[in-house]
Design an enzyme around this catalytic site. Sequence first.
Site, PDB file in Angstrom:
ATOM      1  N   ASP A 217       0.862  -1.178   0.000  1.00  0.00           N
ATOM      2  CA  ASP A 217       0.000   0.000   0.000  1.00  0.00           C
ATOM      3  C   ASP A 217       0.898   1.227   0.000  1.00  0.00           C
ATOM      4  O   ASP A 217       2.114   1.122   0.187  1.00  0.00           O
ATOM      5  CB  ASP A 217      -0.932   0.005   1.214  1.00  0.00           C
ATOM      6  N   SER A 218       0.285   2.386  -0.176  1.00  0.00           N
ATOM      7  CA  SER A 218       1.055   3.628  -0.159  1.00  0.00           C
ATOM      8  C   SER A 218       1.401   4.069   1.259  1.00  0.00           C
ATOM      9  O   SER A 218       2.306   4.873   1.455  1.00  0.00           O
ATOM     10  CB  SER A 218       0.257   4.743  -0.849  1.00  0.00           C
TER      11      SER A 218
ATOM     12  N   CYS B 279      -4.489  -1.665  -2.156  1.00  0.00           N
ATOM     13  CA  CYS B 279      -4.672  -0.255  -2.477  1.00  0.00           C
ATOM     14  C   CYS B 279      -5.469  -0.177  -3.770  1.00  0.00           C
ATOM     15  O   CYS B 279      -5.022  -0.676  -4.806  1.00  0.00           O
ATOM     16  CB  CYS B 279      -3.310   0.422  -2.644  1.00  0.00           C
TER      17      CYS B 279
ATOM     18  N   CYS C 118     -10.990   2.820  -0.343  1.00  0.00           N
ATOM     19  CA  CYS C 118      -9.582   3.072  -0.017  1.00  0.00           C
ATOM     20  C   CYS C 118      -9.321   2.313   1.266  1.00  0.00           C
ATOM     21  O   CYS C 118     -10.109   2.416   2.224  1.00  0.00           O
ATOM     22  CB  CYS C 118      -9.307   4.563   0.165  1.00  0.00           C
ATOM     23  N   THR C 119      -8.242   1.537   1.310  1.00  0.00           N
ATOM     24  CA  THR C 119      -8.015   0.675   2.473  1.00  0.00           C
ATOM     25  C   THR C 119      -7.696   1.474   3.737  1.00  0.00           C
ATOM     26  O   THR C 119      -7.739   0.928   4.841  1.00  0.00           O
ATOM     27  CB  THR C 119      -6.884  -0.335   2.205  1.00  0.00           C
ATOM     28  N   HIS C 120      -7.402   2.761   3.597  1.00  0.00           N
ATOM     29  CA  HIS C 120      -7.212   3.604   4.786  1.00  0.00           C
ATOM     30  C   HIS C 120      -8.526   3.873   5.517  1.00  0.00           C
ATOM     31  O   HIS C 120      -8.543   4.040   6.742  1.00  0.00           O
ATOM     32  CB  HIS C 120      -6.608   4.960   4.383  1.00  0.00           C
TER      33      HIS C 120
END
Length: 264
Positions: A11-12, A75, A190-192
Site C-alpha cells: 500500500d502507499s 490499495c 480506499c483501504t485507509h
Amino acid sequence: MQGSGPVLFFDSGLGGLTVLREARYLLPYEPLLYVADDAAFPIGRWPEAELKERIVSLFDDLIAEHGPKSVVIACNTAFTLAGDALRERHPDVPFVGTVPAIKPAAERTSSGLISVLATPGTVRRTYTRSLIESFASQCHVRLVGSDKLAELAEKHLRGDTVSDADLLPEISDCFLEQDGKRTDIVVLACTHYPFLANRFRRIAPWPVDWLDPAEAIARQLVRVLGEGAASEPSRHLPDRAIFTSGTKDAGVSRLLAGFGLVLD
C-alpha cells in the site's frame, strides 16, 4: 517469478494494514511482509503515467529481492492503475487485487442508492466506472473523491488529533435523498478508510452500511494460495514491514508492533 518467500502486502501507507489484519486471522502461519510506499504518499495526487511507472519499477525490485509466494495490492488506486501491467510483467506471481466493492454493494442495497468513497484517482479510473456498468447498472451510484481522507486516516492511526469538523466535509456528499429514498451503503474504496469507520458512523446524518472489502480480499488470498498455504507453525523470521522512505520513527514501530510487524 513466484517464490517461496512471504506473502507481500503493498500500500502507499498504513491503510493496507486493514487487509493484513484480516489475512492474519485466516492464515495464522503464513510469513508476511508489508511494504508501504510512503515516500510517494498520497499516491492519489500523482499523474497516472508517472505513478504507474513507479509502481511497476518498484515491484520489479520487490519481487526480485523477496520472491513472494503471493502479492496483495492492498490499495485501490495502485491496483486499478497498475494491476494488469504487474500481472503481465510477472505472470508466475499470484496477485490479489483491491477494487471498489461495487458488486456486493449492488447486491446488498435496499434503496438502490450507493456511494463510493474513494481517492480522486480511483474515482477517475475507467476501471471503477466499468465495475458500475457491469454490476450496478440498476443502481444510482455516486462517486465521491476525497483529497484528504487518506491523510486524515494516517493521522488518526498515528494518534494525532482529527476532528469531526475535518471528517464531515469529506463524507457529506455520500448522503443522497432521492424520491423518498436514502443512500444505504457507502463503499469504502480506499483501504485507509476503515480505520475511520467508527468515526464515520458517529457523524453520519443517518445510518448506512460502511462496506469494508478487507475480509473479502483476505478470503481471496486464501483461495489463491490454496494448498500452498502454510498449515502449521514453522520457524521463520518475524513478519516485517518496509517503508520506502526509510523511516525509523518510533511511533510507527510501536503501531506496527500492534499488527505483529517489525519495522526494517
